[in-house]
Design a protein around this motif. Structure first.
Motif, mmCIF file in Angstrom:
data_model
loop_
_atom_site.group_PDB
_atom_site.id
_atom_site.type_symbol
_atom_site.label_atom_id
_atom_site.label_comp_id
_atom_site.label_asym_id
_atom_site.label_seq_id
_atom_site.Cartn_x
_atom_site.Cartn_y
_atom_site.Cartn_z
ATOM 1 N N ILE A 50 0.835 -1.212 0.000
ATOM 2 C CA ILE A 50 0.000 0.000 0.000
ATOM 3 C C ILE A 50 0.867 1.259 0.000
ATOM 4 C CG2 ILE A 50 -0.306 0.057 2.507
ATOM 5 C CD1 ILE A 50 -2.869 1.193 -0.153
ATOM 6 N N TYR A 51 1.963 1.243 0.739
ATOM 7 C CA TYR A 51 2.844 2.412 0.779
ATOM 8 C C TYR A 51 3.616 2.565 -0.534
ATOM 9 C CZ TYR A 51 1.720 2.477 5.695
ATOM 10 O OH TYR A 51 1.048 2.516 6.885
ATOM 11 N N SER A 52 3.943 1.448 -1.136
ATOM 12 C CA SER A 52 4.604 1.487 -2.446
ATOM 13 C C SER A 52 3.676 2.109 -3.487
ATOM 14 C CB SER A 52 5.006 0.072 -2.871
ATOM 15 O OG SER A 52 5.583 0.092 -4.139
ATOM 16 N N GLU A 53 2.400 1.752 -3.429
ATOM 17 C CA GLU A 53 1.400 2.313 -4.357
ATOM 18 C C GLU A 53 1.222 3.817 -4.123
ATOM 19 O OE1 GLU A 53 -1.186 2.316 -7.514
ATOM 20 O OE2 GLU A 53 0.088 0.669 -6.861
ATOM 21 N N ILE A 54 1.162 4.207 -2.858
ATOM 22 C CA ILE A 54 1.049 5.641 -2.533
ATOM 23 C C ILE A 54 2.295 6.382 -3.011
ATOM 24 C CG2 ILE A 54 1.009 7.307 -0.627
ATOM 25 C CD1 ILE A 54 -0.827 5.301 0.865
ATOM 26 N N CYS A 55 3.446 5.781 -2.813
ATOM 27 C CA CYS A 55 4.710 6.398 -3.235
ATOM 28 C C CYS A 55 4.746 6.601 -4.751
ATOM 29 C CB CYS A 55 5.875 5.521 -2.781
ATOM 30 S SG CYS A 55 7.502 6.086 -3.288
ATOM 31 N N THR A 56 4.439 5.556 -5.514
ATOM 32 C CA THR A 56 4.547 5.655 -6.977
ATOM 33 C C THR A 56 3.389 6.428 -7.592
ATOM 34 O OG1 THR A 56 3.494 3.492 -7.281
ATOM 35 C CG2 THR A 56 5.891 3.546 -7.224
ATOM 36 N N SER A 57 2.154 6.067 -7.230
ATOM 37 C CA SER A 57 0.984 6.698 -7.858
ATOM 38 C C SER A 57 0.609 8.020 -7.217
ATOM 39 C CB SER A 57 -0.220 5.763 -7.789
ATOM 40 O OG SER A 57 0.049 4.576 -8.464
ATOM 41 N N GLY A 58 0.793 8.097 -5.913
ATOM 42 C CA GLY A 58 0.377 9.305 -5.219
ATOM 43 C C GLY A 58 1.390 10.419 -5.243
ATOM 44 N N ILE A 59 2.665 10.076 -5.136
ATOM 45 C CA ILE A 59 3.699 11.110 -5.018
ATOM 46 C C ILE A 59 4.477 11.322 -6.316
ATOM 47 C CG2 ILE A 59 5.806 11.785 -3.798
ATOM 48 C CD1 ILE A 59 4.614 10.251 -1.343
ATOM 49 N N PHE A 60 5.056 10.253 -6.860
ATOM 50 C CA PHE A 60 5.876 10.417 -8.068
ATOM 51 C C PHE A 60 5.043 10.720 -9.315
ATOM 52 C CE2 PHE A 60 9.208 8.058 -5.682
ATOM 53 C CZ PHE A 60 10.210 9.001 -5.809
#
Length: 188
Positions: A50-60
């Motif tokens: 979930i944090y990986s998804e937030i990192c890639t889709s949400g932030i980057f």
């Protein structure tokens, strides 16, 4: 010895050129986004899912996608503020249409949920185009990134998106419209 001065004629894009910029949102911006998304995936891969998804889709993703949509606009010359704004809108529209089809037909997302994002991408790209036209690209790029980041993070929040998501869309649409009204037919 006198210096020779060259003047550029005012350029107003015709229908074919506007179609080209809409298509560049697909042909240039989407591959650019996919290419650089691979790197963001590698930067976040050690995190829980979930944090990986937030990192890639949400932030980057906002940083990558907003730059990708603006990329075709950086080397335009002889354009008016209004024409560069319109070309930015069309590039974002092409990007948004492609993303819409990708999510709806590739991932099964509901059409009604993804439809507003077509125009979100067009509006956010036009915000950057306004920055390019007024010689303040970084400022308006960051505004577009912030609006995109807010939209993506609200998506991860679940029910909070029901209030914040539409508000973010309305703010983005309104800002695009407001900046369009500020453009003129003078050179950028």
């Amino acid at each position: 010895m006198e210096e020779e001065i060259t003047t550029l004629p005012v350029h107003r894009p015709g229908t074919r050129e506007m179609l080209f910029f809409c298509l560049s949102g697909i042909i240039v911006s989407i591959p650019f986004t996919l290419f650089f998304s691979v790197f963001s995936n590698h930067l976040c891969f050690l995190l829980p899912v979930i944090y990986s998804e937030i990192c890639t889709s949400g932030i980057f993703a906002p940083f990558i996608e907003e730059f990708a949509k603006a990329y075709p606009l950086f080397y335009r010359h002889g354009e008016t503020e209004r024409s560069i704004f319109k070309l930015g809108f069309l590039t974002g529209l092409g990007f948004g249409i492609t993303e819409f089809f990708s999510y709806v037909f590739g991932q099964g997302a509901p059409i009604i949920v993804r439809l507003p994002d077509i125009f979100f991408h067009a509006a956010s790209a036009s915000i950057i185009a306004y920055g390019i036209a007024t010689k303040r690209p970084i400022r308006y790029y960051m505004v577009a990134v912030f609006l995109h980041l807010a939209n993506n993070m609200l998506t991860f929040s679940g029910a909070l998106w029901l209030v914040g998501g539409p508000a973010d869309l309305i703010i983005t649409y309104y800002l695009s419209w407001h900046l369009y009204k500020k453009t003129s037919e003078r050179f950028y």
